[in-house]
Design an enzyme around this catalytic site. Structure first.
Site, PDB file in Angstrom:
ATOM      1  N   TRP A 459       2.487  20.667  73.385  1.00 17.71           N
ATOM      2  CA  TRP A 459       1.034  20.488  73.457  1.00 17.71           C
ATOM      3  C   TRP A 459       0.593  19.043  73.225  1.00 17.71           C
ATOM      4  O   TRP A 459      -0.589  18.797  73.016  1.00 17.71           O
ATOM      5  CB  TRP A 459       0.361  21.405  72.435  1.00 17.71           C
ATOM      6  CG  TRP A 459       0.788  22.825  72.610  1.00 17.71           C
ATOM      7  CD1 TRP A 459       0.221  23.771  73.419  1.00 17.71           C
ATOM      8  CD2 TRP A 459       1.909  23.464  71.973  1.00 17.71           C
ATOM      9  NE1 TRP A 459       0.911  24.951  73.328  1.00 17.71           N
ATOM     10  CE2 TRP A 459       1.954  24.804  72.449  1.00 17.71           C
ATOM     11  CE3 TRP A 459       2.872  23.047  71.046  1.00 17.71           C
ATOM     12  CZ2 TRP A 459       2.917  25.708  72.027  1.00 17.71           C
ATOM     13  CZ3 TRP A 459       3.833  23.949  70.634  1.00 17.71           C
ATOM     14  CH2 TRP A 459       3.853  25.273  71.121  1.00 17.71           C
ATOM     15  N   ASP A 460       1.523  18.095  73.189  1.00 10.20           N
ATOM     16  CA  ASP A 460       1.177  16.701  72.914  1.00 10.20           C
ATOM     17  C   ASP A 460       0.547  16.546  71.537  1.00 10.20           C
ATOM     18  O   ASP A 460      -0.387  15.784  71.335  1.00 10.20           O
ATOM     19  CB  ASP A 460       0.222  16.164  73.995  1.00 10.20           C
ATOM     20  CG  ASP A 460      -0.002  14.658  73.887  1.00 10.20           C
ATOM     21  OD1 ASP A 460       0.876  13.970  73.342  1.00 10.20           O
ATOM     22  OD2 ASP A 460      -1.057  14.181  74.333  1.00 10.20           O
ATOM     23  N   MET A 461       1.067  17.286  70.561  1.00 14.74           N
ATOM     24  CA  MET A 461       0.553  17.209  69.202  1.00 14.74           C
ATOM     25  C   MET A 461       1.308  16.139  68.403  1.00 14.74           C
ATOM     26  O   MET A 461       1.875  16.406  67.339  1.00 14.74           O
ATOM     27  CB  MET A 461       0.641  18.577  68.515  1.00 14.74           C
ATOM     28  CG  MET A 461      -0.307  19.611  69.089  1.00 14.74           C
ATOM     29  SD  MET A 461      -2.029  19.095  68.950  1.00 14.74           S
ATOM     30  CE  MET A 461      -2.839  20.334  69.948  1.00 14.74           C
TER      31      MET A 461
END
Length: 779
Positions: A459-461
């Site tokens: 999630w591109d966290m």
């Protein structure tokens, strides 16, 4: 004539709501829109037949809409308005004489009596009263106060920075964003006035990339401010007057392949081996968007040629792949123990042949490589030799580091591997280190500990924020050297910075499955007991300015894949919430080491992501972006990803406001004391409306001993001051451009405290671009 026009309009509304409502019902959504559409059509038919019962039918719709709206969202004005606003306005129209008169009776004497208004007037009046009452309530407001008492009599600020100065991005190596100055207080901040204004001359250009942003926090050393600009100019200003002392242009050029064009700050260093007043005794290190680090004389801006290659360190050295524009440093490196420690940003979702995310320490005087920590080869930190290369496409650190020199550790927020939304064939080291906080030994670069905040991140966290260091006094009186690490998903990790072990508990919770073929998800994900993670979205949380775009958002909500936080990306499309901007981002949080409290700006904006098979990606140059919006190609990966904010037909968020808050936390108890909506729609709409709905923001806060927090960041162009204890707004100053930077404060030798804010706008959130540096002080 009015009856005919009204009937036609009601038919259009009825067909639109009925058709969309039927679609929504087939997706498992609310039946109200279908019901409302049918009621509009029935009312239209009765109006054409000149039947007074049309008002009774519409009254049923008003009552049903009111009951449905309150059942779904209670007395939340910003949610009630879109549900009932159009219905009530049309109800008022039906009560006008030119509609009621044709529906009335004609007496034998020829006198026409208008239809009785009360069957419709009563529910309309009731709905208006409910609306007026809802305007007096705020169901999203959490009121409370932080403790006022000083906990630490001799707080650790980190380093030896004079109280009136600001030497590093977060003021000291601890990254607290806290100043011990107290001339400006909660009682007098309302009188704050602009003292001076400086324009850098570095303005947004027609050929700039979309992510051209001005995010710098200036440094203040002695009587001088040091800052950089988006196109990598370094500038020195007089701290009292704002007059320019010198300017240096790094000539980093333009490159459309850069994902970001920004500079968050420069690094200051005073060489103890060089006598004061000698050339380059004090230096400013400037990171550039073409992957250089340049040493400048703090006195006059001239290049210090004794550093590296004639004053320039080339950061692309050691990279197996080196496409121009794919790698650079957007954040200031840290100077500690005779070293300058540097990370680097890589372009998200461009290619699997990205540069390495290696962390490197160089001799701060000569530029010689001292150690390198490569997460692909984490145990070998001795400098690589000529001809060797670092691990390609490893997790990188694009944000700011913190340092505890006494413990001998540097604390680094790490991101993910490209592609961010696809985890196929990731190595064991990527799985271990991506989206984590790592502590490295300052002397050797060896790993001391790692704390991962997302397992198998899809999630591109990234961990986006500089950790804040504070010596925390626990409830039993023991003092623990702590680290406060904000994350995109909203968790605040409060860790023992010696070991990385949680002080505030962290637990594992079940996570959704269902990854794309060939990939997998982690069955559980970590979550801190101190979290600003929002509740999962529901259909009733969908929003719009009218029934129509709200209905469209409800339809989209059901069309996307969504099972709450950590729903994996999909070919169908997935709702990502919290979204890619994060609940917290590079602006981090501010902590008060004396009161042991935290002030932050949680933001809530859902995104969507949709995987695109590589074979379906159009030729390069068509409908593609290098940022959080549009098609990200992921060259070399089996999928690209189409992503962006979850927006409705009118390009406003599909989720209901508030989208942004200010919040206060007691770090000793781990409890959130208050949350208040932050910001207005003043600069989000064609009209400068002052509605305080709580808007998205990106940037960071600053705290002072005077009990005031300063924050820009929101998408309206204001710098605001808050009472730290209660979180209530005390003052606001209108900015000439977007304030997506973190403010700072300092004292001059004439005993005046200044607050400085850079206003230059942010490409992703669309705020007004500019080149302003503005200082405020008391009259």
């Amino acid at each position: 004539m009015a009856i005919i026009v009204t009937s036609i309009f009601f038919i259009i509304v009825g067909l639109t709501l009925g058709g969309g409502g039927l679609w929504l019902v087939t997706l498992g959504g609310s039946v109200f829109y279908l019901f409302a559409g049918l009621m509009f059509l029935i009312t239209a038919g009765l109006l054409l037949m000149r039947k007074a019962v049309a008002l009774w039918v519409y009254a049923v719709l008003v009552v049903a809409a009111l009951a449905w709206a309150i059942w779904e969202v209670g007395f939340d004005w910003w949610q009630l308005g879109p549900r009932g606003g159009m219905i009530i306005l049309l109800g008022l129209w039906l009560l006008t004489p030119w509609i009621r008169r044709p529906l009335g009776l004609r007496s034998p004497t020829g006198i026409t009596y208008a239809a009785n208004p009360w069957p419709l007037a009563v529910p309309v009046i009731l709905a208006i009263l409910v609306a007026l009452y809802s305007m007096t309530t705020d169901p999203h407001d959490l009121a409370g106060e932080l403790p006022k008492d000083t906990v630490a009599a001799n707080p650790a600020f980190g380093g030896s920075v004079p109280d009136g100065e600001w030497h590093q991005y977060g003021r000291t190596p601890f990254g607290q964003r806290y100043s011990p100055l107290d001339q400006i207080t909660a009682e007098n901040v309302s009188t704050l006035k602009e003292a001076w204004r400086y324009q850098t001359g570095d303005v947004k250009r027609p050929d700039d990339v979309g992510e051209t942003t001005y995010q710098v926090t200036p440094l203040k050393v002695k009587d001088t401010l040091y800052l950089c600009t988006p196109h990598n100019w370094a500038i020195a200003l007089d701290a009292k007057t704002g007059k320019e002392k010198w300017k240096y242009d790094a000539n980093s050029g333009m490159n459309p392949d850069r994902q970001h064009q920004t500079c968050r700050g420069v690094t200051y260093y005073a060489d103890p081996a060089v006598a004061a007043g000698q050339p380059c005794a004090e230096r400013v290190y400037l990171p550039t968007s073409d992957a250089r680090l340049i040493a400048l004389d703090a006195a006059d801006g001239k290049v210090c040629t004794s550093f590296a290659d004639q004053g320039v360190l080339h950061l692309e050295t050691g990279m197996r792949y080196n496409p121009a524009g794919y790698y650079y440093s957007t954040s200031p490196p840290v100077a500690v123990a005779g070293k300058i420690i540097v990370g680097g940003a890589v372009n998200d979702n461009y290619s699997t042949e990205e540069q390495s995310g290696v962390i490197r320490a160089f001799d701060i005087n000569t530029g010689a490589l001292v150690w390198n920590w490569d997460s692909g080869n984490p145990d070998l930190t001795t400098p690589i030799t000529e001809g060797q290369t670092y691990t390609t496409n490893s997790p990188n650190s694009w944000s700011v580091f913190s340092v505890d020199e006494a413990l001998g550790m540097v604390y680094i927020p790490l991101g993910n591997q490209v592609p961010d939304q696809i985890g196929i064939n990731r190595s064991d080291n990527v799985e271990k280190f991506s989206s984590s906080i790592v502590a490295l030994d300052i002397a050797t670069g060896q790993l001391r500990w790692v704390r991962q905040t997302v397992h198998h991140d899809l999630w591109d966290m990234d961990v986006p924020a500089q950790p804040a260091l504070i010596d925390l006094t626990k409830q039993d009186g023991t003092v623990v050297p702590a680290l406060v690490g904000p994350t995109k998903q909203g968790d605040i990790y409060v860790l023992d910075r010696r070991s990385g072990e949680p002080i505030i508990p962290v637990k594992e919770i079940p996570a959704p499955g269902g990854a794309v073929s060939g990939d997998h998800t982690s069955p559980t994900q970590p979550i801190s007991d101190l979290t600003f993670s929002p509740e999962p979205l529901q259909e009733k949380d969908m929003w719009g300015v009218s029934l129509f775009d709200q209905m469209a958002c409800r339809i989209d909500f059901h069309r996307y894949h969504y099972e709450g936080r950590y729903t994996p990306p999909s070919l169908k499309g997935t709702i990502v919430y919290p979204g890619n901007f994060g609940t917290f981002n590079w602006g981090s949080v501010a902590v008060d080491p004396e009161r042991q409290i935290m002030f932050g700006m949680p933001t809530y904006l859902a995104f969507t992501s949709r995987l695109v098979p590589a074979a379906d990606i159009p030729p390069r140059g068509q409908d593609e972006k290098g940022s959080e919006q549009g098609l990200n190609r992921n060259d070399g990966a089996p999928y690209g990803v189409f992503m962006g904010p979850f927006l409705g037909l009118l390009q406003i968020p599909c989720q209901a406001p508030p989208w942004g808050y200010v919040a206060g936390v007691d770090l000793r108890t781990g409890k959130i004391a208050y949350m208040h909506k932050n910001g207005t729609v003043h600069d989000m709409t064609p009209l400068p409306l002052p509605f305080k709905v709580g808007v998205p923001g990106i940037g960071g806060p600053m705290l002072t001993k005077g009990g005031v927090a300063f924050l820009g960041a929101a998408v309206d162009n204001y710098l605001r001051a808050y009472d730290v204890t209660s979180g209530r707004e005390l003052w606001q100053g209108r900015l000439p451009a977007g304030g997506q930077a973190t403010p700072m404060t300092y004292m001059t030798d004439d005993n005046k405290q200044y607050v400085v804010m850079v206003a230059g706008g942010h490409g992703s959130v669309g705020t007004t671009p500019g080149d302003y540096v503005i200082a405020y002080t008391l009259p």
